[in-house]
Design a protein around this motif. Structure first.
Motif, short mmCIF file in Angstrom:
data_model
loop_
_atom_site.label_atom_id
_atom_site.label_comp_id
_atom_site.label_asym_id
_atom_site.label_seq_id
_atom_site.Cartn_x
_atom_site.Cartn_y
_atom_site.Cartn_z
N ALA A 38 0.85 -1.16 0.08
CA ALA A 38 0.06 -0.11 -0.02
C ALA A 38 0.96 1.29 0.00
O ALA A 38 0.41 2.36 -0.46
N GLY A 39 2.15 1.15 0.25
CA GLY A 39 3.10 2.34 0.51
C GLY A 39 2.93 3.22 1.50
O GLY A 39 2.69 2.73 2.50
N ALA A 40 2.78 4.44 1.12
CA ALA A 40 2.83 5.54 2.45
C ALA A 40 1.24 6.00 2.64
O ALA A 40 0.48 5.95 1.74
N VAL A 41 1.03 6.62 3.76
CA VAL A 41 -0.25 7.07 4.27
C VAL A 41 -1.44 6.49 3.53
O VAL A 41 -2.11 7.15 2.99
N PHE A 42 -1.78 5.18 4.06
CA PHE A 42 -2.64 4.71 3.40
C PHE A 42 -4.01 4.62 4.30
O PHE A 42 -3.63 4.75 5.63
N THR A 43 -5.22 4.58 4.19
CA THR A 43 -6.31 4.43 5.14
C THR A 43 -6.55 2.82 5.10
O THR A 43 -6.07 1.83 4.53
N ALA A 44 -7.28 2.58 6.00
CA ALA A 44 -7.68 1.13 6.47
C ALA A 44 -8.31 0.61 5.38
O ALA A 44 -8.06 -0.62 4.58
N GLY A 45 -9.04 1.53 4.65
CA GLY A 45 -10.02 0.73 3.31
C GLY A 45 -8.94 0.72 2.15
O GLY A 45 -8.87 -0.05 1.32
N GLU A 46 -7.63 1.35 2.10
CA GLU A 46 -6.86 1.26 0.99
C GLU A 46 -6.10 0.00 1.28
O GLU A 46 -5.47 -0.63 0.55
N LEU A 47 -5.62 -0.19 2.77
CA LEU A 47 -5.12 -1.41 3.03
C LEU A 47 -5.81 -2.72 2.56
O LEU A 47 -5.16 -3.39 2.15
N VAL A 48 -7.13 -2.71 2.68
CA VAL A 48 -7.99 -3.85 2.16
C VAL A 48 -7.74 -3.98 0.76
O VAL A 48 -7.47 -5.17 0.42
N SER A 49 -7.57 -2.95 0.01
CA SER A 49 -7.27 -3.20 -1.48
C SER A 49 -6.19 -3.80 -1.80
O SER A 49 -5.86 -4.45 -2.68
N ALA A 50 -5.07 -3.57 -0.77
CA ALA A 50 -3.73 -4.23 -1.19
C ALA A 50 -3.64 -5.59 -0.70
O ALA A 50 -2.61 -6.23 -0.99
N ILE A 51 -4.77 -6.03 -0.01
CA ILE A 51 -4.59 -7.60 0.37
C ILE A 51 -4.35 -8.54 -0.82
O ILE A 51 -3.74 -9.40 -0.82
N ARG A 52 -5.21 -8.04 -1.75
CA ARG A 52 -5.04 -9.05 -3.06
C ARG A 52 -3.57 -9.38 -3.68
O ARG A 52 -3.33 -10.30 -3.86
N SER A 53 -2.87 -8.24 -3.61
CA SER A 53 -1.66 -8.55 -4.21
C SER A 53 -0.63 -8.96 -3.14
O SER A 53 0.34 -9.65 -3.41
N ALA A 54 -1.01 -8.85 -1.81
CA ALA A 54 -0.11 -9.57 -0.93
C ALA A 54 -0.40 -11.11 -0.84
O ALA A 54 0.66 -11.82 -0.87
N TYR A 55 -1.68 -11.48 -1.18
CA TYR A 55 -2.34 -12.78 -1.18
C TYR A 55 -1.44 -13.39 -2.65
O TYR A 55 -1.16 -14.56 -2.56
N ALA A 56 -1.38 -12.84 -3.67
CA ALA A 56 -1.05 -13.32 -4.68
C ALA A 56 0.59 -13.53 -4.53
O ALA A 56 1.00 -14.41 -5.06
#
Ligand SMILES: NC(=O)C1=CN([C@@H]2O[C@H](COP(=O)(O)OP(=O)(O)OC[C@H]3O[C@@H](n4cnc5c(N)ncnc54)[C@H](O)[C@@H]3O)[C@@H](O)[C@H]2O)[C@@H](O)CC1
Ligand SMILES: Nc1ncnc2c1ncn2[C@@H]1O[C@H](COP(=O)(O)OP(=O)(O)O)[C@@H](O)[C@H]1O
Length: 463
Positions: free
Chosen positions: A442-460
Motif C-alpha cells: 500500500a506504500g505510504a499514508v494509506f487508510t484502512a480501506g486502502e489497506l484492504v485493497s492491497a490484500i489481493r496483491s499480498a495474497y498473490a
C-alpha cells in the motif's frame, strides 16, 4: 501450511547451543573464527574500502571484534581497534594476539563496528562507556553492531542505558536473539544480518515467521468448501464491514455479516443476515466466526459475545469482544479461539485471566495457556503465542499501519484464514504476514480501506 523457520533464542539457549557445538568437537576459537569471518564478509561489503574503527570489549564479543579487524586488514581495509578493555577470555586473548593492525584511543572514521558487548552483557554500560559508544557512533558515517548493540539486554529486548545509538546494521552471530525482533531494542538494529556458525535445530523461545505458502482453490472448490465466515456485528457496524471486506480478500469462499443494523452503503458481495443472532448462528455450514470490531460494550453486546462463544466453531475475538470477555464464556469449548489484542486490550486480558507478572513472552504464553486461545499481541513487533507453547514473532511491518481501522482489517484477514480450515496458529501467522505485506504494497499514508485493497496483491505474492 505455516513453515516455521529461523529460531529465536534466549541468551541461555544460545549458550547451550554453543555448548552443544563445543561438545561435538568445536572450540570457542573455531566458533569465533567462523562468526568473525562471516561478520567481516558483511562489513567488507558495507565499508567498500572506507576506514573502519572496531571497539572491543573484554569477552568473546570483543574477541569477534579482533577477528573482524584482522580479516578486514588482510583484505586491505584501513582498520583501527579501540580496546576499551583487555581481553579476558582465552579465545579473545588469542584473537587479540593474532591481530596485526593498529590500535587507537579515539578514532574518527567511516564505519564504526561495535564489538564491546554482545549477549554477555549483565548490566548497563554506565555513563563513561555509554558516552564512549555514543561519541564513536556520532563520529562515523555508518554504525554496525556485532551480535547485539552494546548496552542491550537481549531477553527483554531492553536498552539498559539512555540514548544508545541506532545502528545501520546488526550482525547476529549463530542465531537470532529476542532483542533483534522485539521492541524497544529492535528499533536500534537497522538492517539485520545473520551469520550461521553451525547451530542446528535447537531449543528456542520463539520463531520468526516466514512468508506463508498459500494455494490456488482446488479444481472442484465451491464457496462453502473454501469456508463460510460470519462476522458478528454490533453497535457500530462500520468496523464489521471493514473486517468483512478484508475477509473477502483473504481466502474464505463466503463472508456474511450478522447485523440487524447494517450501514446504508455496503459492498454488493457482502451478505447481511439480519435475523436473530441465535438463529443465524444455527447454520451448521459456518466454518469460523469473528466478533469484536464495532461490537460495542453494552449488555446486548455482551450477550452477543456469549452467544457467539457458546457455539463450538473456531472463533476470533478482537476489540470490544476482548474487553467484554470473561473466562467463563470459554468454558466447555473445544474449537480454537484467537484473540487479537492491542497493548491496551492485552492488559485487560492479563487482568481478566489473572496472568502472573513476568517477561513479555512468558506472560503471553501464560495467557495463551490460561485462556486456551492463540494470542496475537499486536504492535510494532506483533507476537503470536499458542497454548501449546509455540511463539512466533512477525518480521517488522510498516509503521504506516498505525492508523485507525487497520486492526479491524487484521481481524478480518485472520478470521478468513481460520475459515479456510487453517489451525489457529497458522491462521494467525498467515494473517499477520498478509497484513504486513499488504501494508508494504500500500506504500505510504494509506487508510484502512486502502489497506484492504492491497490484500489481493499480498495474497498473490504468496501463491
Ligand atoms: N554463542 C556463540 O555461539 C558465539 C558467541 N560469540 C560471541 O560471544 C559473545 C558472548 O561472549 P561473552 O559471553 O564473553 O560476552 P560479552 O563479550 O558480551 O561480554 C562478557 C564480558 O563483559 C563483562 N560485562 C558484562 N556487562 C558489562 C558491563 N555493562 N560493563 C562492563 N563489563 C561487563 C562480563 O562480566 C564479561 O567479562 C556473543 O555475543 C558473540 O559476540 C562468538 O565469538 C562465537 C560464537
Ligand atoms: N508502529 C507500528 N508499526 C507496525 N505496525 C503497527 C504499528 N502500530 C500499529 N500497528 C499495527 O496496526 C494494527 C492496529 O490495530 P488496532 O490498534 O487494533 O487498530 P484499530 O482498532 O484502529 O483497528 C495492528 O495490526 C498493529 O500491529
Amino acid at each position: 501450511m505455516h513453515r516455521p523457520v529461523d529460531p529465536i533464542l534466549t541468551v541461555a539457549q544460545m549458550r547451550a547451543a554453543e555448548q552443544t557445538l563445543i561438545d561435538s568437537g568445536e572450540t570457542v576459537w573455531t566458533l569465533m573464527q567462523r562468526a568473525g569471518h562471516g561478520a567481516a564478509d558483511i562489513i567488507w561489503r558495507i565499508c567498500a574500502g572506507r576506514s573502519v574503527t572496531v571497539l572491543t570489549g573484554p569477552g568473546n564479543n570483543g574477541g569477534d571484534g579482533y577477528v573482524i579487524a584482522e580479516s578486514l586488514r588482510r583484505r586491505g581495509a584501513p582498520v583501527k581497534v579501540i580496546a576499551a578493555f583487555d581481553p579476558k577470555t582465552e579465545a579473545a586473548q588469542q584473537a587479540r594476539a593474532e591481530y596485526q593492525g593498529e590500535f587507537a584511543e579515539g578514532a574518527e572514521g567511516e564505519v564504526f563496528v561495535d564489538s564491546l558487548f554482545g549477549s554477555g552483557l549483565t548490566r548497563g554500560l554506565g555513563t563513561e562507556l555509554a558516552d564512549r559508544v555514543r561519541h564513536l557512533a556520532a563520529r562515523h558515517r555508518l554504525c554496525v553492531a556485532i551480535d547485539l548493540p552494546s548496552g542491550v539486554e537481549s531477553d527483554h529486548a531492553a536498552p539498559l542505558d539512555p540514548d544508545l545509538p541506532h545502528y545501520d546494521c546488526t550482525i547476529s552471530l549463530g542465531a537470532w536473539k529476542c532483542a533483534h525482533w522485539m521492541m524497544p531494542a529492535m528499533e536500534m538494529m537497522g538492517r539485520r544480518e545473520l551469520v550461521p556458525i553451525g547451530i542446528g535445530e535447537t531449543e528456542h523461545v520463539a520463531r520468526l515467521f516466514p512468508k506463508p505458502e498459500l494455494t490456488v482453490p482446488s479444481r472442484n472448490a465451491h464457496k462453502y468448501s473454501r469456508g463460510l465466515l460470519a462476522l458478528v456485528g454490533g453497535e457500530m457496524p462500520g468496523a464489521g464491514v471493514l473486517a468483512a471486506q478484508a475477509a473477502m480478500r483473504s481466502g474464505a469462499g463466503y463472508v456474511k455479516l450478522f447485523s440487524d443494523t447494517p450501514p446504508s452503503s455496503l459492498p454488493a458481495e457482502l451478505v447481511i443476515d439480519r435475523s436473530d443472532l441465535d438463529e443465524a448462528l444455527d447454520d451448521h455450514r459456518l466454518s469460523a466466526l469473528a466478533i469484536g470490531p464495532g461490537l460495542g460494550r453494552s449488555g446486548r453486546s455482551r450477550n452477543r459475545l456469549a452467544a457467539t462463544l457458546g457455539r463450538d466453531v473456531p472463533t476470533l475475538c478482537d476489540a470490544d469482544a476482548l474487553v467484554l470477555l470473561r473466562p467463563a464464556m470459554l468454558e466447555g469449548r473445544k474449537s480454537p479461539v484467537i484473540f487479537t489484542p492491542h497493548a491496551g486490550e492485552l492488559d485487560r486480558l492479563f487482568t481478566s485471566f489473572d496472568t502472573p507478572e513476568g517477561g513479555r513472552l512468558e506472560r503471553l504464553l501464560s495467557l495463551a495457556r490460561a485462556s486456551g486461545a492463540v494470542i496475537v499481541a499486536k504492535g510494532p513487533d506483533t507476537i503470536v503465542a499458542a497454548p501449546d507453547g509455540r511463539v512466533a514473532i512477525s518480521p517488522p511491518a510498516p509503521s504506516w499501519l498505525s492508523v485507525a481501522g487497520t486492526g479491524d482489517v487484521l481481524a478480518g484477514i485472520i478470521a478468513s484464514r481460520l475459515a479456510t480450515g487453517c489451525s489457529a496458529m497458522d491462521a494467525a501467522c498467515q494473517g499477520v504476514w498478509l497484513h504486513g505485506e499488504a501494508a508494504c504494497q500500500a506504500g505510504a499514508v494509506f487508510t484502512a480501506g486502502e489497506l484492504v485493497s492491497a490484500i489481493r496483491s499480498a495474497y498473490a505474492a504468496c501463491l
